[in-house]
Design a protein around this motif. Structure first.
Motif, short mmCIF file in Angstrom:
data_model
loop_
_atom_site.label_atom_id
_atom_site.label_comp_id
_atom_site.label_asym_id
_atom_site.label_seq_id
_atom_site.Cartn_x
_atom_site.Cartn_y
_atom_site.Cartn_z
N VAL A 26 0.81 -1.22 0.00
CA VAL A 26 0.00 0.00 0.00
C VAL A 26 0.85 1.27 0.00
O VAL A 26 0.31 2.38 -0.01
N GLY A 27 2.16 1.13 0.02
CA GLY A 27 3.04 2.29 -0.01
C GLY A 27 3.16 3.01 1.31
O GLY A 27 3.47 4.19 1.35
N ASN A 28 2.93 2.30 2.42
CA ASN A 28 3.01 2.90 3.75
C ASN A 28 4.37 2.53 4.35
O ASN A 28 4.57 1.42 4.85
N GLU A 29 5.30 3.48 4.31
CA GLU A 29 6.66 3.22 4.79
C GLU A 29 6.70 2.95 6.29
O GLU A 29 7.51 2.14 6.74
N ARG A 30 5.84 3.60 7.04
CA ARG A 30 5.83 3.39 8.49
C ARG A 30 5.41 1.96 8.83
O ARG A 30 6.03 1.31 9.66
N MET A 31 4.36 1.48 8.16
CA MET A 31 3.90 0.11 8.41
C MET A 31 4.97 -0.89 8.00
O MET A 31 5.21 -1.88 8.69
N GLU A 32 5.64 -0.60 6.91
CA GLU A 32 6.72 -1.48 6.44
C GLU A 32 7.85 -1.53 7.46
O GLU A 32 8.36 -2.60 7.80
N ALA A 33 8.22 -0.38 7.99
CA ALA A 33 9.28 -0.31 9.00
C ALA A 33 8.87 -1.02 10.29
O ALA A 33 9.68 -1.73 10.91
N GLU A 34 7.61 -0.85 10.70
CA GLU A 34 7.12 -1.53 11.90
C GLU A 34 7.17 -3.05 11.70
O GLU A 34 7.51 -3.79 12.63
N GLY A 35 6.84 -3.49 10.50
CA GLY A 35 6.91 -4.92 10.20
C GLY A 35 8.33 -5.45 10.29
O GLY A 35 8.56 -6.54 10.82
#
Length: 57
Positions: A26-35
């Protein structure tokens, strides 16, 4: 007890990978980093439990 901690580590790893993939999709860098962070926590938990197993035997 150790088995449940290993399972928790596996669960954190899987949850982190899923969250990272969703964030990327979805292009959400914050969610990617949290993952990535959650996956790393799971990796660390797994490594700690494996180390404990080595010293038990």
């Amino acid at each position: 007890m150790a088995g449940s901690k290993k399972a928790k580590g596996k669960m954190e790893q899987a949850k982190g990978k899923t969250k990272e993939a969703m964030g990327r999709a979805v292009g959400n860098e914050r969610m990617e980093a949290e993952g990535r962070m959650e996956g790393a926590r799971g990796d660390a938990r797994q490594a700690k439990e494996k180390t404990k197993d080595v010293f038990k035997h």
